[in-house]
Scaffold this motif. Structure first.
Motif, PDB file in Angstrom:
ATOM      1  N   PHE A  98       0.798  -1.237   0.000  1.00 19.22           N
ATOM      2  CA  PHE A  98       0.000   0.000   0.000  1.00 19.22           C
ATOM      3  C   PHE A  98       0.832   1.290   0.000  1.00 19.22           C
ATOM      4  CE2 PHE A  98      -3.237  -2.908   1.864  1.00 19.22           C
ATOM      5  CZ  PHE A  98      -4.254  -2.685   0.951  1.00 19.22           C
ATOM      6  N   TRP A  99       2.114   1.238   0.223  1.00 22.92           N
ATOM      7  CA  TRP A  99       2.940   2.440   0.341  1.00 22.92           C
ATOM      8  C   TRP A  99       2.784   3.412  -0.838  1.00 22.92           C
ATOM      9  CZ3 TRP A  99       6.056   4.607   4.065  1.00 22.92           C
ATOM     10  CH2 TRP A  99       6.941   5.609   3.658  1.00 22.92           C
ATOM     11  N   PRO A 100       2.859   2.943  -2.085  1.00 24.07           N
ATOM     12  CA  PRO A 100       2.773   3.893  -3.215  1.00 24.07           C
ATOM     13  C   PRO A 100       1.482   4.698  -3.229  1.00 24.07           C
ATOM     14  CG  PRO A 100       3.582   1.752  -3.947  1.00 24.07           C
ATOM     15  CD  PRO A 100       3.093   1.571  -2.558  1.00 24.07           C
ATOM     16  N   ARG A 101       0.408   4.172  -2.672  1.00 24.02           N
ATOM     17  CA  ARG A 101      -0.865   4.900  -2.692  1.00 24.02           C
ATOM     18  C   ARG A 101      -0.776   6.188  -1.882  1.00 24.02           C
ATOM     19  NH1 ARG A 101      -5.741   0.845  -2.908  1.00 24.02           N
ATOM     20  NH2 ARG A 101      -4.778  -0.832  -4.101  1.00 24.02           N
ATOM     21  N   ALA A 102       0.012   6.159  -0.812  1.00 24.67           N
ATOM     22  CA  ALA A 102       0.098   7.332   0.061  1.00 24.67           C
ATOM     23  C   ALA A 102       1.321   8.188  -0.225  1.00 24.67           C
ATOM     24  CB  ALA A 102       0.110   6.888   1.523  1.00 24.67           C
ATOM     25  N   PHE A 103       2.414   7.575  -0.692  1.00 24.67           N
ATOM     26  CA  PHE A 103       3.677   8.310  -0.792  1.00 24.67           C
ATOM     27  C   PHE A 103       4.261   8.330  -2.200  1.00 24.67           C
ATOM     28  CE2 PHE A 103       3.250   6.872   3.595  1.00 24.67           C
ATOM     29  CZ  PHE A 103       3.418   8.061   4.279  1.00 24.67           C
ATOM     30  N   GLY A 104       3.534   7.821  -3.171  1.00 20.07           N
ATOM     31  CA  GLY A 104       3.968   7.914  -4.557  1.00 20.07           C
ATOM     32  C   GLY A 104       5.320   7.279  -4.803  1.00 20.07           C
ATOM     33  N   ASP A 105       6.234   8.073  -5.404  1.00 21.09           N
ATOM     34  CA  ASP A 105       7.550   7.549  -5.774  1.00 21.09           C
ATOM     35  C   ASP A 105       8.545   7.545  -4.616  1.00 21.09           C
ATOM     36  OD1 ASP A 105       6.681   7.161  -8.354  1.00 21.09           O
ATOM     37  OD2 ASP A 105       7.321   9.161  -9.009  1.00 21.09           O
ATOM     38  N   ALA A 106       8.173   8.157  -3.490  1.00 22.93           N
ATOM     39  CA  ALA A 106       9.085   8.142  -2.332  1.00 22.93           C
ATOM     40  C   ALA A 106       9.305   6.697  -1.891  1.00 22.93           C
ATOM     41  CB  ALA A 106       8.500   8.965  -1.183  1.00 22.93           C
ATOM     42  N   ARG A 107      10.522   6.429  -1.492  1.00 23.13           N
ATOM     43  CA  ARG A 107      10.861   5.055  -1.105  1.00 23.13           C
ATOM     44  C   ARG A 107      10.965   4.932   0.407  1.00 23.13           C
ATOM     45  NH1 ARG A 107      16.305   4.356  -4.260  1.00 23.13           N
ATOM     46  NH2 ARG A 107      16.498   6.426  -3.342  1.00 23.13           N
ATOM     47  N   TRP A 108      10.840   3.695   0.887  1.00 26.99           N
ATOM     48  CA  TRP A 108      11.100   3.432   2.309  1.00 26.99           C
ATOM     49  C   TRP A 108      11.997   2.208   2.434  1.00 26.99           C
ATOM     50  CZ3 TRP A 108       9.799  -0.992   5.119  1.00 26.99           C
ATOM     51  CH2 TRP A 108       8.931  -1.902   4.491  1.00 26.99           C
ATOM     52  N   GLU A 109      12.742   2.202   3.482  1.00 28.23           N
ATOM     53  CA  GLU A 109      13.671   1.103   3.739  1.00 28.23           C
ATOM     54  C   GLU A 109      13.650   0.800   5.231  1.00 28.23           C
ATOM     55  OE1 GLU A 109      18.500   0.265   3.513  1.00 28.23           O
ATOM     56  OE2 GLU A 109      17.603   1.887   2.314  1.00 28.23           O
ATOM     57  N   LEU A 110      13.664  -0.490   5.563  1.00 28.15           N
ATOM     58  CA  LEU A 110      13.656  -0.887   6.970  1.00 28.15           C
ATOM     59  C   LEU A 110      15.024  -0.615   7.586  1.00 28.15           C
ATOM     60  CD1 LEU A 110      12.084  -2.162   9.307  1.00 28.15           C
ATOM     61  CD2 LEU A 110      12.952  -4.391   8.564  1.00 28.15           C
ATOM     62  N   LEU A 111      15.025   0.072   8.696  1.00 29.06           N
ATOM     63  CA  LEU A 111      16.258   0.419   9.397  1.00 29.06           C
ATOM     64  C   LEU A 111      16.687  -0.768  10.247  1.00 29.06           C
ATOM     65  CD1 LEU A 111      18.255   2.716  10.067  1.00 29.06           C
ATOM     66  CD2 LEU A 111      16.683   3.433  11.880  1.00 29.06           C
ATOM     67  N   ASP A 112      17.689  -1.504   9.773  1.00 32.96           N
ATOM     68  CA  ASP A 112      18.091  -2.703  10.498  1.00 32.96           C
ATOM     69  C   ASP A 112      19.082  -2.413  11.620  1.00 32.96           C
ATOM     70  OD1 ASP A 112      20.171  -2.010   8.888  1.00 32.96           O
ATOM     71  OD2 ASP A 112      20.471  -3.977   7.984  1.00 32.96           O
ATOM     72  N   ASN A 113      19.705  -1.246  11.599  1.00 35.77           N
ATOM     73  CA  ASN A 113      20.621  -0.859  12.682  1.00 35.77           C
ATOM     74  C   ASN A 113      20.443   0.633  12.951  1.00 35.77           C
ATOM     75  OD1 ASN A 113      22.631  -0.481  14.548  1.00 35.77           O
ATOM     76  ND2 ASN A 113      24.329  -0.753  13.107  1.00 35.77           N
ATOM     77  N   LYS A 114      19.710   0.948  14.008  1.00 40.29           N
ATOM     78  CA  LYS A 114      19.434   2.365  14.271  1.00 40.29           C
ATOM     79  C   LYS A 114      20.438   3.009  15.213  1.00 40.29           C
ATOM     80  CE  LYS A 114      15.823   1.035  17.572  1.00 40.29           C
ATOM     81  NZ  LYS A 114      14.368   1.068  17.789  1.00 40.29           N
ATOM     82  N   PHE A 115      21.440   2.255  15.652  1.00 32.75           N
ATOM     83  CA  PHE A 115      22.408   2.807  16.598  1.00 32.75           C
ATOM     84  C   PHE A 115      23.155   4.037  16.071  1.00 32.75           C
ATOM     85  CE2 PHE A 115      23.723   0.539  20.626  1.00 32.75           C
ATOM     86  CZ  PHE A 115      22.408   0.176  20.921  1.00 32.75           C
ATOM     87  N   PRO A 116      23.593   4.028  14.808  1.00 32.56           N
ATOM     88  CA  PRO A 116      24.275   5.246  14.321  1.00 32.56           C
ATOM     89  C   PRO A 116      23.383   6.478  14.407  1.00 32.56           C
ATOM     90  CG  PRO A 116      24.746   3.398  12.873  1.00 32.56           C
ATOM     91  CD  PRO A 116      23.685   2.934  13.817  1.00 32.56           C
ATOM     92  N   LEU A 117      22.096   6.340  14.049  1.00 28.35           N
ATOM     93  CA  LEU A 117      21.184   7.479  14.133  1.00 28.35           C
ATOM     94  C   LEU A 117      20.930   7.883  15.583  1.00 28.35           C
ATOM     95  CD1 LEU A 117      18.465   6.685  11.412  1.00 28.35           C
ATOM     96  CD2 LEU A 117      20.606   7.953  11.196  1.00 28.35           C
TER      97      LEU A 117
END
Length: 690
Positions: A98-117
């Motif tokens: 369902f992502w493209p319906r709300a965000f169009g061409d914007a991409r998403w990626e699962l953050l597998d390591n959030k420690f740096p952020l």
């Protein structure tokens, strides 16, 4: 419907619509909900592909799929079968579609390591970037997101809830805000953590009518397992899935709520009948897991609970044949407890109980060290669940490397070994007071346990040098490589949730451990959650249940009280109490002749002051030395390897006639009791008859 009891049948046959199954421990909840799904499909009330069943662990979801396949209801998650997944796995699958319906061409990626952020956000907020601080900050952000608390509302929320923050709340809120901002790129691409998947999927179904209509035309029937553990963000997604419909079956037990620190709330389960007044409510109270004796104790544990959650308690009724009564044991100190329990486990294994069907459960992972040591000495394989083995923990390995480095340098001869150890561990985070934050506290507990282990080793050998101590620690670590075969399970109570064993040893049952000290310092609700954790531990046992506590952490240590939960189970003034009366607070080992405190290792071993008269049995000592000579010759080792002269003198003075008395002699562990115990006790008894 074959094999179902009347209550399970009522849950399975309930009409479509809201159904709440209050299922006690061991009452067959997975069997019930999978049969209900199969029944709805078999009677044509719903198609397999229209059912979405969610739970909290991949293991539980896998078990549900296996059960559904055996019932012919599928469960593989595709091709028209029932979908049985965790909340996060279901949200990820839906989000990808369902992502493209709300965000169009914007991409998403699962953050597998959030420690740096998290690290950059902490630095920008003026917070420490040590690993433990970052882990605690990460856990706190996870709690806030699971609880639907934004960075802007964080300070107010922790104040209102009285929650302990791992750092000043304003700085945590700032770091939380920086972290969230850092996941959105200027071009609209996003990094999503696990909670984000639930949040974004909820938003899409809320703001995109077309997406909501398509989803709801696909899924019409929902089942939620372990409903007492649902968080606000998970409930929000569930509400978005449902829309205005009510075809929902939930299963749970509010009295097994043990994860409120992560944001879980039992209120959704407690309020189910208010939200759905027409709901069918079924109580499963027939316990098929545990013997009536274990079930009775479990009922007594939770029967003392108070508060709203306690009002929904289920009165379990054991369905298995009778078994042994639960055992209660008090020990002088934790090493003695570990040694005795290792001996008990050896007996169970010899009686036919598989090692993999035995568990030692404790409140915090740092409590495992003594039991790892005792099981290693007894030659019993083990595995640590829900955490690393003691010597494999990062902080312990770091401390041992530092001690080895210091030991390699010249140390002044007048400096005490223990003082050097405390100084080294102090540099690594061992403070006088417990720190705030779960990760920092866990590290602190491990370092404290390492100090206590060092104290025990020095008590056995007052002349131990730092290089010798370092070498001995390395030797113990080497001896505890993970076993290649299944063995006894060592686990925290939280990690044991959802599991069961034939024999369970609940250890460390003292105030400060269970309930844990933070709960005692907190509110009565915090203590009640600890009681529920105790209840979960008791209900893990099928047949054998052993509950124990030690009056001190180590020999001569500060006295402690057994858990208040035990006092509520068996009153001190009960003449039939199987629990030993709590002794006068100990001030270390005392002389059995004059009662004075013993100050050195030799006196502790003998159990008397050096100046007090000896009650040595000379004939027994001669027999012991002759026996030792023979055993040493058989093993081709020096005599002292079997037992030292001091240990033989202690035996000849104290004349132990059973295993418990033999173990109470300092330095006699499970391995030597197992190898030589019968011989020693027979020699003592024979000498007593002469």
């Amino acid at each position: 419907m074959a094999g179902l009891d009347p209550e399970q049948s009522a849950a399975v046959l309930a009409p479509r619509g809201p159904v709440c199954v209050l299922a006690g421990a061991g009452t067959g909840k997975t069997r019930t909900i999978t049969r209900r799904i199969a029944h709805l499909i078999d009677t044509g009330q719903v198609n397999p592909g229209q059912v979405l069943a969610v739970t909290f662990t991949a293991r539980a979801a896998g078990e549900m799929r296996t059960r559904l396949r055996s019932l012919g209801a599928g469960g593989a998650g595709a091709g028209g079968n029932v979908v049985a997944q965790t909340f996060h796995a279901a949200a990820m699958r839906q989000l990808r579609y369902f992502w493209p319906r709300a965000f169009g061409d914007a991409r998403w990626e699962l953050l597998d390591n959030k420690f740096p952020l998290i690290s950059r956000a902490a630095r920008r907020s003026g917070l420490d970037t040590a690993t433990d601080t970052l882990r605690d900050l990460s856990s706190e952000i996870e709690w806030a997101k699971a609880s639907l608390i934004s960075p802007e509302n964080y300070v107010e929320a922790v104040g209102r809830l009285g929650r302990e923050s791992p750092a000043p709340p304003s700085k945590v809120a700032a770091a939380y805000g920086h972290y969230e901002d850092s996941k959105v790129s200027p071009d609209g691409d996003r990094l999503l953590d696990f909670d984000d998947m639930l949040i974004y999927m909820t938003q899409i179904l809320t703001i995109e009518p077309g997406a909501a209509d398509e989803f709801r035309s696909r899924y019409r029937c929902f089942v939620v397992d372990e409903y007492q553990d649902v968080t606000p963000v998970q409930q929000g997604l569930l509400d978005a899935w449902l829309g205005e419909r009510d075809d929902l079956t939930v299963v749970g037990d509010a009295n097994q709520t043990i994860y409120t620190f992560t944001g879980a709330s039992p209120n959704y389960l407690l309020d189910f009948s208010r939200r759905f007044p027409e709901a069918t409510v079924v109580r499963l109270e027939r316990d098929y897991r545990s013997t009536p004796e274990v079930v009775d104790l479990a009922n007594r544990v939770i029967g003392a609970a108070r508060g709203r959650i306690a009002g929904t308690r289920l009165r379990l009724v054991g369905q298995r044949p009778p078994g042994p009564a639960p055992q209660f044991a008090e020990y002088d100190d934790e090493p003695a407890a570990a040694t005795s329990i290792a001996i008990e486990i050896k007996h169970l294994i010899r009686s036919g109980v598989a090692p993999s069907e035995i568990a030692i459960l404790y409140r915090v992972n740092a409590q495992s060290e003594n039991y790892e040591q005792a099981l290693t000495q007894a030659g019993i394989p083990y595995q640590v669940r829900g955490g690393e083995a003691f010597f494999a923990r990062t902080e312990v390995r770091q401390a041992m490397r530092q001690l080895a480095a210091v030991a390699g340098r010249e140390v002044k001869p007048d400096v005490e070994t223990l003082d050097v150890v405390r100084a080294v561990l102090g540099e690594l985070g061992l403070t006088e007071e417990e720190p705030s934050g779960a990760q920092a506290r866990s590290r602190w507990e491990s370092l404290k346990a390492l100090v206590q282990l060092t104290e025990d080793m020095i008590a056995e050998n007052a002349e131990l040098t730092l290089p010798e101590l370092s070498a001995e620690l390395a030797s113990r670590a080497e001896a505890r490589h993970p076993p290649t075969v299944q063995g006894v399970t060592l686990s925290s109570l939280h990690a044991a949730k959802g599991l069961e064993w034939d024999a369970v040893f609940l250890v460390g049952l003292t105030d400060g451990s269970l309930p844990i000290s933070q709960a005692i310092k907190g509110s009565w609700e915090d203590v009640e959650e600890e009681r529920r954790l105790f209840y979960v531990g008791v209900t893990r046992a099928r047949v054998h249940l052993h509950l124990s506590w030690a009056l001190a952490r180590n020999e001569g240590g500060r006295a402690r009280r057994r858990s208040r939960f035990l006092s509520e189970l068996v009153p001190d003034d009960s003449p039939a109490s199987p629990i030993a009366k709590e002794r006068t607070p100990r001030r270390g080992p005392t002389c059995r002749v004059c009662g004075s405190r013993l100050m050195d290792s030799t006196a502790t071993l003998l159990g008397r002051c050096a100046g007090c008269p000896s009650d040595l049995d000379e004939g027994l000592l001669v027999a012991l030395k002759e026996w030792r000579r023979g055993r040493a010759a058989d093993k081709k080792v020096p005599a002292f390897v079997v037992f030292s002269d001091k240990t033989l003198i202690a035996i000849a003075e104290q004349r132990p006639t059973d295993t418990a008395a033999l173990v109470s002699i300092s330095g006699i562990g499970a391995k030597k009791v197992d190898e030589y115990g019968e011989d020693i006790i027979e020699l003592v008894k024979t000498a007593g008859q002469k």
